[in-house]
Design a protein around this motif. Structure first.
Motif, PDB file in Angstrom:
ATOM      1  N   LYS A 102       0.031  11.605   9.233  1.00 44.48           N
ATOM      2  CA  LYS A 102      -0.172  12.781   8.392  1.00 44.48           C
ATOM      3  C   LYS A 102      -0.840  12.410   7.063  1.00 44.48           C
ATOM      4  O   LYS A 102      -1.709  13.130   6.600  1.00 44.48           O
ATOM      5  CB  LYS A 102       1.181  13.461   8.108  1.00 44.48           C
ATOM      6  CG  LYS A 102       1.906  13.981   9.348  1.00 44.48           C
ATOM      7  CD  LYS A 102       1.159  15.116   9.993  1.00 44.48           C
ATOM      8  CE  LYS A 102       1.994  15.759  11.101  1.00 44.48           C
ATOM      9  NZ  LYS A 102       2.273  14.845  12.234  1.00 44.48           N
ATOM     10  N   VAL A 103      -0.410  11.307   6.456  1.00 44.19           N
ATOM     11  CA  VAL A 103      -0.924  10.955   5.123  1.00 44.19           C
ATOM     12  C   VAL A 103      -1.441   9.521   5.061  1.00 44.19           C
ATOM     13  O   VAL A 103      -1.709   9.010   3.976  1.00 44.19           O
ATOM     14  CB  VAL A 103       0.177  11.155   4.057  1.00 44.19           C
ATOM     15  CG1 VAL A 103       0.553  12.618   3.944  1.00 44.19           C
ATOM     16  CG2 VAL A 103       1.419  10.307   4.360  1.00 44.19           C
ATOM     17  N   GLY A 104      -1.626   8.872   6.198  1.00 48.15           N
ATOM     18  CA  GLY A 104      -2.016   7.463   6.209  1.00 48.15           C
ATOM     19  C   GLY A 104      -3.413   7.189   5.706  1.00 48.15           C
ATOM     20  O   GLY A 104      -3.738   6.056   5.368  1.00 48.15           O
ATOM     21  N   THR A 105      -4.277   8.216   5.663  1.00 47.00           N
ATOM     22  CA  THR A 105      -5.641   8.023   5.171  1.00 47.00           C
ATOM     23  C   THR A 105      -5.859   8.696   3.817  1.00 47.00           C
ATOM     24  O   THR A 105      -7.001   8.905   3.403  1.00 47.00           O
ATOM     25  CB  THR A 105      -6.670   8.552   6.189  1.00 47.00           C
ATOM     26  OG1 THR A 105      -6.437   9.942   6.428  1.00 47.00           O
ATOM     27  CG2 THR A 105      -6.558   7.784   7.500  1.00 47.00           C
ATOM     28  N   LEU A 106      -4.787   9.028   3.126  1.00 43.78           N
ATOM     29  CA  LEU A 106      -4.854   9.479   1.731  1.00 43.78           C
ATOM     30  C   LEU A 106      -4.512   8.265   0.867  1.00 43.78           C
ATOM     31  O   LEU A 106      -3.358   7.837   0.806  1.00 43.78           O
ATOM     32  CB  LEU A 106      -3.864  10.614   1.462  1.00 43.78           C
ATOM     33  CG  LEU A 106      -4.128  11.950   2.167  1.00 43.78           C
ATOM     34  CD1 LEU A 106      -2.984  12.930   1.875  1.00 43.78           C
ATOM     35  CD2 LEU A 106      -5.446  12.551   1.734  1.00 43.78           C
ATOM     36  N   LEU A 107      -5.521   7.697   0.207  1.00 41.38           N
ATOM     37  CA  LEU A 107      -5.312   6.452  -0.547  1.00 41.38           C
ATOM     38  C   LEU A 107      -4.698   6.773  -1.913  1.00 41.38           C
ATOM     39  O   LEU A 107      -5.308   7.475  -2.726  1.00 41.38           O
ATOM     40  CB  LEU A 107      -6.640   5.723  -0.723  1.00 41.38           C
ATOM     41  CG  LEU A 107      -6.540   4.300  -1.286  1.00 41.38           C
ATOM     42  CD1 LEU A 107      -5.825   3.387  -0.287  1.00 41.38           C
ATOM     43  CD2 LEU A 107      -7.929   3.751  -1.610  1.00 41.38           C
ATOM     44  N   PRO A 108      -3.483   6.265  -2.199  1.00 38.05           N
ATOM     45  CA  PRO A 108      -2.812   6.586  -3.467  1.00 38.05           C
ATOM     46  C   PRO A 108      -3.214   5.642  -4.605  1.00 38.05           C
ATOM     47  O   PRO A 108      -2.872   4.460  -4.594  1.00 38.05           O
ATOM     48  CB  PRO A 108      -1.321   6.425  -3.132  1.00 38.05           C
ATOM     49  CG  PRO A 108      -1.248   5.917  -1.724  1.00 38.05           C
ATOM     50  CD  PRO A 108      -2.618   5.478  -1.329  1.00 38.05           C
TER      51      PRO A 108
END
Length: 310
Positions: free
Chosen positions: A269-275
């Motif tokens: 779900k959020v693995g390709t949103l780089l924090p």
């Protein structure tokens, strides 16, 4: 005959006293349910796959013994400008007794003039924000067509304050520079690592979105994600500053799979949103950079292939 005439006079008098004209009959009021009598409760949440799209979930639970139909719902919060509306369908949505249902709603623009202490309701010398979020409902059926109810909206996970902070941080960052992930992915010869490009393009002058930004943005460090871990052979940058009017910068981030279980990619779900941990305009927080559809697909292919070789 005299007695009959007297009886008829009594009956006529009684009828005339008990029968009122139209002006004597009160019109039924449109039902309005106060919060204490509202047939539902409300809670705010957010599904993981909606993090990057600023879509929240208004969760309603029917507290009655019969079905309740909701025709419309709008959330009001001092953290956002305007009402956050659920775009309902004709006929509304039916809530069965005791069963919660989620109404997705797109967030409006954030109110960024609030201090961090006000957003988190910490004691400060400034005027605190006392208004609690509330949901305005339009109900049907037993509550009467067009009837309304206002219910407080619990936010146990701080969804509204988190989104406000992240959106205001993104506004402040965008006033200084544009940050993006390039669509290319360079995979190593052994297939176990890859490089992806992070590009920072400063604005020519500080933007007016946040005049207090002073034209400088600092990336303190970058966090891993559920899919991506740092490759020690190509470490991620730290303490990188960009200034409005300055030169553009590009960094190649070495990545490796953070996990290789069978559900890593399938349930992502959020693995390709780089924090990115950034500081800008007096704010510190996480700025999530979306990989975009093209790079996302390439990351998934790389993770799948790299894990298959282990």
């Amino acid at each position: 005959m005299c007695r009959l005439a007297a009886a008829m006079a009594v009956i006529a008098t009684a009828v005339s006293c008990s029968t009122g004209g139209p002006s004597d009959v009160a019109s039924p009021a449109t039902p309005t349910a106060p919060a204490s009598a509202a047939p539902v409760t409300a809670e705010i949440n957010q599904l993981r796959d909606n993090y990057g799209r600023q879509i929240i979930a208004i969760q309603l639970t029917n507290t009655t013994s019969g079905p309740v139909t909701v025709l419309g719902a709008g959330l009001a919060s001092p953290l956002f400008a305007g009402t956050i509306e659920w775009q309902g369908t004709p006929g509304g949505i039916e809530l069965p007794p005791g069963q919660p249902k989620i109404l997705p709603a797109q967030l409006r623009g954030p109110a960024c003039g609030l201090s961090t202490q006000q957003v988190n309701k910490e004691p400060v010398n400034e005027e605190p924000v006392n208004e609690e979020p509330a949901v305005e409902l339009r109900l049907a059926e037993a509550w009467g067509p067009g009837s309304a109810a206002t219910v407080p909206a619990a936010d146990p996970y701080g969804v509204l304050s988190r989104n406000n902070a992240e959106m205001c941080l993104a506004q402040a960052a965008a006033a200084v520079a544009a940050i993006r992930l390039e669509p290319e992915l360079v995979v190593s010869a052994d297939g176990q690592g890859a490089l992806m490009g992070l590009t920072i393009t400063p604005r020519s002058t500080p933007g007016a979105v946040n005049p207090g930004s002073k034209g400088t943005l600092t990336i303190n460090w970058i966090d891993p994600t559920t899919l991506l871990a740092e490759d020690p052979s190509a470490p991620w940058p730290r303490s990188v500053s960009a200034a409005a009017g300055g030169a553009g910068q590009q960094y190649w981030l070495g990545i490796r799979p953070a996990r290789c279980d069978p559900h890593a990619v399938a349930e992502d779900k959020v693995g390709t949103l780089l924090p990115l941990r950034v500081s800008v305009g007096g704010r510190d927080g996480v700025l999530r950079v979306d990989a975009g559809a093209l790079l996302r697909g390439r990351i998934y292919e790389f993770i799948t292939a790299a894990c298959g070789r282990q």
